[in-house]
Each structure stands twice: as C-alpha cells, then as structure tokens.
Design a protein around this motif. Structure first.
Motif, PDB file in Angstrom:
ATOM      1  N   ILE A 127       0.845  -1.212   0.000  1.00 14.59           N
ATOM      2  CA  ILE A 127       0.000   0.000   0.000  1.00 14.59           C
ATOM      3  C   ILE A 127       0.871   1.250   0.000  1.00 14.59           C
ATOM      4  N   HIS A 145       1.813   2.228  -3.496  1.00 13.41           N
ATOM      5  CA  HIS A 145       0.651   2.090  -4.378  1.00 13.41           C
ATOM      6  C   HIS A 145       0.803   2.919  -5.658  1.00 13.41           C
ATOM      7  N   ASN A 186      -6.379  -0.845  -8.465  1.00  8.20           N
ATOM      8  CA  ASN A 186      -6.478   0.590  -8.736  1.00  8.20           C
ATOM      9  C   ASN A 186      -7.933   1.050  -8.876  1.00  8.20           C
TER      10      ASN A 186
END
Ligand code: CA
Length: 501
Positions: free
Chosen positions: A188, A191, A410
């Motif tokens: 994360i 990301h 996404n």
C-alpha cells in the motif's frame, strides 16, 4: 399490488420476494402460488410443500434441510432449516471444467497515470506512510495543514493521504502471521496512485522499522524522535511533502488499455438480492474486464468456503485449485483456533435481509467472480500482478478485505443490499446496490443500481455493461464515485493473525 418473486435456478424450491413492501397472506402469484402468510421483501417463500428433512434449494444448491413439514407459500425463516456442513476439502474436483476461451474484448481504454515502475494509477495522490500508530495523529495534523496551505498550489494533485494504521508495534513481529500485515502495508505504501513513492514518517523506537516496511526501497524518512518537538516535526513533514507535490504535479493522464486495470470486488451488508442482482452484474463486469485483458480480484474466504465445490473445477490447472483449497484450509484452521467456523460470518443485517445462513450468503457472494476461469490464487498479503480472474485470499470483513485488496487494486467495487457508506482514501470505490429501494433511499451514496434486474427492467448484462463503462469513466477521472465526493475514507485495517504482545 402485483406479487412478484425471483427464482434463480430451475431446481429451486424457494424464491425471493421482490415487492419492496413484501406480500400479505393470501397474495396470489402469477404462477398460481398463494402466500400462506405475509412474507417480507427479499425473504424466501416456499414454492412447493417440503416434507421434514427435505432440502431447501436456492441457486440450484442445498442451503439447508427443513426441520418440520412446510407447506407451499410459507415464509422460510432461518430457524426452519439446518445449516449443512461445509464441503469437505479433500474430495473436490480440481480444474475439471474446461471453459471455452472467451472472445477478447479489444479497444477499451482509460486515461490513467503510468508510473516509473510500470504500475498504473487512476488518481494522483501524495501518500504519507507510517510505520506505527504512534505517529498517526501527527501525520493527520500535518495532512490537514498541507491540504489547507500547500496543496492548492498544485492543482494536478488530487489529494494527500495519511497511510495510517494500527500495526507497527506491540506485536510479535517475528511471528509467522506478521508477514501478512507488513507485506500488505508495504504494498500500500508503494501504491500506483501515489506513484509508488511515499514519504515515510516513523517514530523511532517501533518494531516495524522503515526498512522492514519497505525492504527493497530507500525511502525518505522523517523520524519523530529525531525532531525537536511537534511544530518542528510538522514543518519537516510539510517541507518534504511540498517537494513531492512539485513532482506529482507534473504527472499527466495518458491513454492506457483497460488491461492495466486491477479491480477488487467485495460485498458488504448483503441481502438475499445480492446474489441475484448486484453480485451477478459485478460478475458480468468481471467477465468483461478479463476479456479486455484486465485483472479482477474476488476475495472473502468465509464467503467462498461453502461454494468452494463450484470454484475448484473452474481453476486454470490443478496447482491453482490446490492453492485455492490451501487458502480454505488455512482459514478453517485460523477460525478453529478462535473456536469459531465460517458460520460466524453472517450478521443480523444479512438475516434481516433474508439470508438464512452462510451457505446461502456464499452462493450469492461468489456470483461476483463471474463465470470464467480462475487464473491465479494469491495468499494473504501477496501483491497481485497476474492478469485475469484472481482469488486473492482475505477475510470477508469489509475494512480488512478492502485493505488487502488495496495493496494490488487501482479500482474497487463494493456491492451492498442493506447499505454501507464504505469508502477508501486511496482508490475510487463504486457502490452497487442490490435493490432499487436502497438506491432510492441513498441516491447520494449508491453509484450504480442493480435492483432493476429483480424487477425485470434491466438484465444482468445491461447492468454489467453499465458498470464496465462507469468504471472506465471513474478510472479516467471523468467521474467521481459518491465515496470520493463525500471523502468517505474508512481506516486501513491490516489483517494480523499473529500475536499481540
Ligand atoms: Ca466484505
């Protein structure tokens, strides 16, 4: 009124009441069936008389056996049927269904951000990650200041996200289970929507040191215990943040094939319609995106467990099927250690919404996975890079599932029957309702209404295509989801099956 039910499979001996107000005793259906008692909306009605011990069949599968004789037209309540045991894991067919290769879907694109590491973002965000909860309020304070005073100078940046969480210290960080939260938070923190390049805020003494969170990455770290007081720390975060904002502001959207989308799908607050309307529509969307070369992740182990016999045949090969079974086995054991099993999954809201038990819930939940081949199985904390339909193991908990899927996705689709205003800060979350009544009650929270499938106004294909086009618009920034509009950002909740100290 025109009493209406939906029957999913030709073998079903129960059906779901469609009328938003339910049906009264004596209501006569077009097929000749008469309601023997009042049946609430989205609850089940018996289509035939069932003798003691007879199977109750929905989706063509047994969801329980009746504990007494039941006449036709009765309301099927949870306490009228037994809970079948979960399918045994040692007798499952492995990759036995040879599914035809679906026709490729070409020409679909979106406007996204291509990153230096090859990943593709759908939003342009500054991410400030954290190694431990101790620093979270400081980072939140700094983010408010950045948003008010610095961000307006950089109009190409969509926002600033504090990647805060409850992990990082007070945990057995070398225990096997620690791998999952650490890997999840590491992914994360890099990301695609933050260009893979986070600012890191650490306390200093915590167990999850920056090089443990991001082992193959040299991040720029602000360590609170190295700074002189709060104001100096905040000033330091703001200064580093502005350097990132200057770079992020240069990012531009470009045309990117739909194959670069990775969409995590999950459900929350499900009802008996979820498996008839929103989940099959999401399943149709999943089939479309896979045909376009993209990735769809479905998850939620306890909502897959009772439908596992329908999924192992769909795996691309025996190895994938064995990995799927291993994830079920691991979770059975995890629940067992806590003296629970998959039946602990269902909520009072699920039952109010007509779901009798976890078997019925799971059969509806897996509809989100469409009809195609399962190409890959990812374990908890694994970053999904495979294309196609992927089972990414996560708990069913909305926040934990969302957090684990966030590591790879996404875009996010969330289906709901009872309703949840759920959202995430780092990816757009589109919410799809199972019933028109919910979409009408929450017109500023529900993005796509699949309730029209139950009333026959639209087909599963119609809503699946609608969702496909909508998600391309959302990915491109042409449309915002309601969760984005209201900035509904649920906290990250990393899954930590390891001990806490
Ligand atoms: Ca969920």
């Amino acid at each position: 009124m025109n009493p209406l039910y939906v029957k999913v499979h030709s073998n079903d001996n129960v059906a779901i009441i469609v009328n938003p107000e339910g049906v009264p005793a004596g209501a006569k259906f077009a097929c000749g069936l008469t309601a023997a008692e009042a049946v609430p909306p989205s609850h089940k009605i018996t289509l035939t008389a069932l003798a003691l011990g007879a199977p109750v069949i929905r989706y063509g599968e047994v969801i329980g056996h009746v504990l007494d004789d039941v006449e036709a037209g009765r309301w099927v309540r949870e306490d009228m049927l037994t809970l079948p045991s979960a399918p045994p894991l040692n007798l499952l067919p492995l990759a036995t269904r040879r599914l035809p290769q679906p026709e490729p879907l070409t020409g679909y694109t979106f406007e996204g951000y291509r990153n230096a590491d090859g990943s593709v973002g759908t939003r342009n965000l500054l991410g400030i990650t954290t190694t431990v909860q101790c620093v979270a309020p400081t980072v939140d304070y700094a983010v408010r200041k950045i948003e008010a005073e610095i961000l307006p100078k950089y109009p190409n940046v969509d926002g600033v996200v504090a990647i805060t969480h409850t992990y990082g210290c007070g945990v057995a960080i070398d225990a096997p289970g620690a791998r999952i939260p650490i890997a999840t938070l590491g992914h994360i923190s890099r990301h695609a929507n933050i260009a893979g390049d986070p600012l890191v805020v650490s306390l200093g003494c915590e167990k999850m040191q920056p090089n443990r969170l991001l082992p193959f990455f040299e991040p720029n770290v602000i360590r609170l215990q190295d700074n002189r007081g709060f104001a100096a720390t905040v000033a330091s975060i703001c200064e580093q943040a502005e350097k990132r904002l200057i770079e992020l502001n240069k990012r531009r959207r470009e045309t990117i094939p739909a194959s670069e989308l990775n969409v995590g799908v999950q459900c929350g607050g499900s009802d008996a319609f979820s498996g008839v309307t929103c989940n099959p529509a999401v399943g149709y969307f999943a089939d479309l995106l896979v045909r376009a070369g993209g990735t769809v992740m479905f998850s939620e182990v306890t909502e897959v467990r009772d439908a596992i016999h329908l999924l192992t045949p769909r795996c691309a090969d025996e190895e994938t099927a064995r990995k799927l079974i291993a994830e079920m086995q691991w979770y059975d054991e995890y629940l067992g250690r806590g003296s629970a099993d998959r039946a602990a999954n269902t909520t009072p809201g699920n039952k109010r919404g007509g779901l009798a038990n976890i078997v019925e819930k799971a059969l509806g939940s897996v509809a989100k996975a469409g009809h195609g081949t399962i190409h890959h199985v990812a374990t908890h904390g694994e970053k999904v890079t495979a294309k196609g339909l992927v089972f990414a193991a996560t708990p069913a908990s909305d926040f934990i599932c969302g957090t684990q899927q966030l590591a790879s996705m996404n875009l996010h689709i969330f289906t709901t029957g009872e309703g949840s205003p759920y959202g995430l800060a780092m990816v757009p979350v589109a919410k799809v309702s199972s019933r028109t009544a919910l979409a009408e009650k929450w017109p500023d929270l529900i993005d796509v209404n699949a309730g029209t499938i139950a009333t026959g106004e639209k087909t599963i294909e119609d809503v699946g295509w609608e969702l496909f086009h909508y998600m391309l618009d959302v990915a491109s920034g042409r449309k915002k989801t309601w969760a984005e509009t209201w900035r509904l950002h649920n906290s990250l909740a990393p899954f930590n099956p390891g001990p806490v100290t």
